[in-house]
Design an enzyme around this catalytic site. Structure first.
Site, PDB file in Angstrom:
ATOM      1  N   LEU A  33       0.823  -1.225   0.000  1.00  0.00           N
ATOM      2  CA  LEU A  33       0.000   0.000   0.000  1.00  0.00           C
ATOM      3  C   LEU A  33       0.854   1.272   0.000  1.00  0.00           C
ATOM      4  CD1 LEU A  33      -2.942  -0.952   2.465  1.00  0.00           C
ATOM      5  CD2 LEU A  33      -2.905  -1.101  -0.022  1.00  0.00           C
ATOM      6  N   LEU A  59       7.291  -6.738  -0.313  1.00  0.00           N
ATOM      7  CA  LEU A  59       7.864  -7.955  -0.911  1.00  0.00           C
ATOM      8  C   LEU A  59       9.331  -8.173  -0.539  1.00  0.00           C
ATOM      9  CD1 LEU A  59       6.261  -7.499  -4.405  1.00  0.00           C
ATOM     10  CD2 LEU A  59       5.804  -9.415  -2.907  1.00  0.00           C
ATOM     11  N   SER A 124       7.887  -1.891 -19.641  1.00  0.00           N
ATOM     12  CA  SER A 124       7.474  -0.598 -20.157  1.00  0.00           C
ATOM     13  C   SER A 124       8.184  -0.300 -21.476  1.00  0.00           C
ATOM     14  CB  SER A 124       7.875   0.462 -19.125  1.00  0.00           C
ATOM     15  OG  SER A 124       7.848   1.734 -19.698  1.00  0.00           O
ATOM     16  N   TYR A 149      14.366   4.815 -13.070  1.00  0.00           N
ATOM     17  CA  TYR A 149      13.164   3.964 -13.185  1.00  0.00           C
ATOM     18  C   TYR A 149      13.295   3.044 -14.407  1.00  0.00           C
ATOM     19  CZ  TYR A 149       8.476   2.664 -14.702  1.00  0.00           C
ATOM     20  OH  TYR A 149       7.381   1.950 -15.156  1.00  0.00           O
ATOM     21  N   LYS A 153      13.594  -1.318 -15.020  1.00  0.00           N
ATOM     22  CA  LYS A 153      12.806  -2.174 -15.926  1.00  0.00           C
ATOM     23  C   LYS A 153      13.747  -2.992 -16.819  1.00  0.00           C
ATOM     24  CE  LYS A 153       8.706  -1.056 -14.553  1.00  0.00           C
ATOM     25  NZ  LYS A 153       8.008  -2.010 -13.696  1.00  0.00           N
TER      26      LYS A 153
HETATM   27  P1  NAD Z   1       0.837   1.753  -8.967  1.00  0.00           P
HETATM   28  O1  NAD Z   1       1.822   2.530  -8.181  1.00  0.00           O
HETATM   29  O2  NAD Z   1      -0.573   2.201  -8.990  1.00  0.00           O
HETATM   30  O3  NAD Z   1       0.868   0.223  -8.496  1.00  0.00           O
HETATM   31  C1  NAD Z   1       2.042  -0.397  -8.012  1.00  0.00           C
HETATM   32  C2  NAD Z   1       1.694  -1.071  -6.699  1.00  0.00           C
HETATM   33  O4  NAD Z   1       2.875  -1.698  -6.175  1.00  0.00           O
HETATM   34  C3  NAD Z   1       1.206  -0.091  -5.629  1.00  0.00           C
HETATM   35  O5  NAD Z   1      -0.057  -0.533  -5.143  1.00  0.00           O
HETATM   36  C4  NAD Z   1       2.271  -0.129  -4.546  1.00  0.00           C
HETATM   37  O6  NAD Z   1       1.727   0.028  -3.261  1.00  0.00           O
HETATM   38  C5  NAD Z   1       2.877  -1.514  -4.766  1.00  0.00           C
HETATM   39  N1  NAD Z   1       4.271  -1.661  -4.306  1.00  0.00           N
HETATM   40  C6  NAD Z   1       5.345  -0.884  -4.600  1.00  0.00           C
HETATM   41  N2  NAD Z   1       6.454  -1.343  -3.972  1.00  0.00           N
HETATM   42  C7  NAD Z   1       6.073  -2.456  -3.274  1.00  0.00           C
HETATM   43  C8  NAD Z   1       6.756  -3.358  -2.416  1.00  0.00           C
HETATM   44  N3  NAD Z   1       8.057  -3.208  -2.138  1.00  0.00           N
HETATM   45  N4  NAD Z   1       6.064  -4.379  -1.856  1.00  0.00           N
HETATM   46  C9  NAD Z   1       4.735  -4.527  -2.107  1.00  0.00           C
HETATM   47  N5  NAD Z   1       4.034  -3.698  -2.910  1.00  0.00           N
HETATM   48  C10 NAD Z   1       4.689  -2.671  -3.483  1.00  0.00           C
HETATM   49  O7  NAD Z   1       1.411   1.651 -10.456  1.00  0.00           O
HETATM   50  P2  NAD Z   1       0.707   1.141 -11.794  1.00  0.00           P
HETATM   51  O8  NAD Z   1       0.518   2.303 -12.694  1.00  0.00           O
HETATM   52  O9  NAD Z   1      -0.445   0.261 -11.495  1.00  0.00           O
HETATM   53  O10 NAD Z   1       1.892   0.284 -12.400  1.00  0.00           O
HETATM   54  C11 NAD Z   1       2.020  -1.108 -12.191  1.00  0.00           C
HETATM   55  C12 NAD Z   1       3.313  -1.594 -12.817  1.00  0.00           C
HETATM   56  O11 NAD Z   1       3.304  -1.258 -14.206  1.00  0.00           O
HETATM   57  C13 NAD Z   1       4.568  -0.926 -12.244  1.00  0.00           C
HETATM   58  O12 NAD Z   1       5.594  -1.907 -12.171  1.00  0.00           O
HETATM   59  C14 NAD Z   1       4.911   0.129 -13.257  1.00  0.00           C
HETATM   60  O13 NAD Z   1       6.287   0.427 -13.277  1.00  0.00           O
HETATM   61  C15 NAD Z   1       4.479  -0.546 -14.551  1.00  0.00           C
HETATM   62  N6  NAD Z   1       4.185   0.431 -15.613  1.00  0.00           N
HETATM   63  C16 NAD Z   1       3.298   1.437 -15.366  1.00  0.00           C
HETATM   64  C17 NAD Z   1       3.051   2.385 -16.363  1.00  0.00           C
HETATM   65  C18 NAD Z   1       2.103   3.536 -16.114  1.00  0.00           C
HETATM   66  O14 NAD Z   1       2.176   4.533 -16.837  1.00  0.00           O
HETATM   67  N7  NAD Z   1       1.192   3.453 -15.153  1.00  0.00           N
HETATM   68  C19 NAD Z   1       3.701   2.289 -17.607  1.00  0.00           C
HETATM   69  C20 NAD Z   1       4.583   1.239 -17.824  1.00  0.00           C
HETATM   70  C21 NAD Z   1       4.818   0.307 -16.815  1.00  0.00           C
END
Ligand code: NAD
Ligand code: UDP
Length: 343
Positions: A33, A59, A124, A149, A153
């Site tokens: 969270l 994690l 990404s 970042y 990836k």
């Molecule tokens: P988000 O931040 O809404 O969701 C990521 C979740 O991971 C969050 O709920 C956060 O609480 C949780 N989290 C982070 N570190 C953690 C840890 N150490 N232990 C447990 N939980 C942890 O982001 P999103 O937009 O849903 O993105 C999800 C994934 O997709 C990410 O890996 C992000 O890099 C990748 N991504 C997102 C985008 C974008 O534009 N949204 C684009 C390309 C890739």
């Protein structure tokens, strides 16, 4: 399948849980969270009628993660968890390397120890680096990261590729997302960034509901049709369905697969503002500002491989993305509206 969804309380993870449930899979969420809200569980339950099991856990805590894996006996993992703010990663690189790469190493160790050999990873388009051409194809080389970042990836992709080399029975799908936007059609779930949004659509949303006064467009002198930056926006529900489709190569034990998830269409900042205005019958106030450091003129996907191999294709158009984004923000002007302390 019983699927461990790391980061399942987040923006993309929560929408994916809904589509997994609708397709008769059983998601179990693990999330600390740090960038999400426990209210998301209620919303998933309201939409689907099913409340997924949720473990609040960082994690990085290997022993506790191991216990969860022993208890739950997962068939596969979808790994969304990670920090994602590009600007913050430039200021706090160690936080990003430590969190994103660190938790992926631990997750892999725990998966191995418990005989779970199936993973879908949230990668990404940033792994291509500065594009030398568009559209980007999966066979294009991994480029130079433009920020920490992006570097995480690239490193996680390489680590997973290596894992497959060492053990070809490890099934891995790397999904390279383009620009996820939009929200669930119910308006119950959507993107809820803390602080000032870095990305275009959440910023426009906040202007639309009066939380910000005016959008600044970062540059109108790019070599694009109207001078503003062009990106490949994809509706988050299409993206979620891309994960359901990506379970096919996992179930068929196809080894290592890589797919772009985008629409294949480029949309400029001004195109997006115009679509938003039209979709929602409002007028977003904007001004033109200087370019943002590190931005590229154009970036969009060739998503043919996902269509041919997964039978997946993005269905929502840009007007629908704008409609659903605004619907979410209008119904939830302050997002999930629970203070961090209440998490
Ligand atoms: P988000 O931040 O809404 O969701 C990521 C979740 O991971 C969050 O709920 C956060 O609480 C949780 N989290 C982070 N570190 C953690 C840890 N150490 N232990 C447990 N939980 C942890 O982001 P999103 O937009 O849903 O993105 C999800 C994934 O997709 C990410 O890996 C992000 O890099 C990748 N991504 C997102 C985008 C974008 O534009 N949204 C684009 C390309 C890739
Ligand atoms: N953008 C903008 N104003 C903002 C945020 C973004 O003009 O407040 C532009 C940005 O320069 C880029 C496009 O919108 O051309 C998409 O930016 P975003 O950060 O959403 O995605 P990314 O650049 O990471 O693909």
């Amino acid at each position: 399948m019983k699927i461990c969804v790391t980061g399942g309380m987040g923006y993309i993870g929560s929408h994916t849980c809904v589509e997994l449930i609708k397709n008769n899979h059983v998601p179990v969420i693990i999330d600390n969270l740090s960038n999400s809200n426990k209210e998301v569980l209620n919303r998933i339950e309201t939409i689907t009628g099913y409340r997924p099991k949720f473990y609040k856990l960082d994690l990085i805590k290997e022993e506790r993660l191991d216990k969860i894996f022993k208890k739950e006996k997962f068939d596969a993992v979808i790994h969304f968890a990670g920090l994602k703010a590009v600007g913050e990663s430039v200021k706090k690189p160690k936080l990003y390397y430590g969190n994103n790469i660190g938790i992926s190493v631990i997750l892999l160790k725990v998966m191995r120890r418990n005989g779970v050999k199936n993973i879908i990873f949230s990668s990404s388009a940033t792994v291509y680096g500065v594009p030398t051409h568009v559209p980007l194809v999966e066979t294009d080389p991994i480029g130079e990261a433009t920020n920490p970042y992006g570097q995480t990836k690239i490193e996680i992709e390489k680590m997973l590729m290596r894992e497959h080399e060492i053990d070809p029975s490890f099934n891995i799908v790397l999904l390279r997302y383009f620009n996820p936007v939009g929200a669930h059609e119910s308006g119950l779930m959507g993107e809820d960034p803390w602080g000032i949004p870095n990305n275009l659509m959440p910023y426009i949303n906040q202007v639309a509901v009066g939380r910000r006064e005016c959008l600044t467009i970062f540059g109108n002198d790019y070599p694009t049709h109207d001078g503003t930056g062009v990106r490949d926006y994809i509706h988050v529900v299409d993206l979620a369905l891309g994960h359901v489709a990506a379970l096919k190569p996992i179930q068929e034990k196809q080894g290592l697969k890589i797919y772009n998830l985008g629409t294949g269409k480029g949309t400029s900042v001004l195109d997006l503002v115009k679509a938003y205005d039209e979709a929602n019958n409002i007028q977003i106030k904007y001004q033109i500002g200087p370019r943002r450091a590190g931005d590229v003129a154009e970036n969009y996907a060739d998503a043919t491989l996902a269509k041919n191999e997964l039978g997946w294709e993005a269905k929502f158009n840009i007007v629908e993305m704008c409609r659903d984004s605004y619907n979410w923000q209008k119904k939830n002007p302050n997002g999930y509206n629970v203070e961090p302390s209440e998490k």
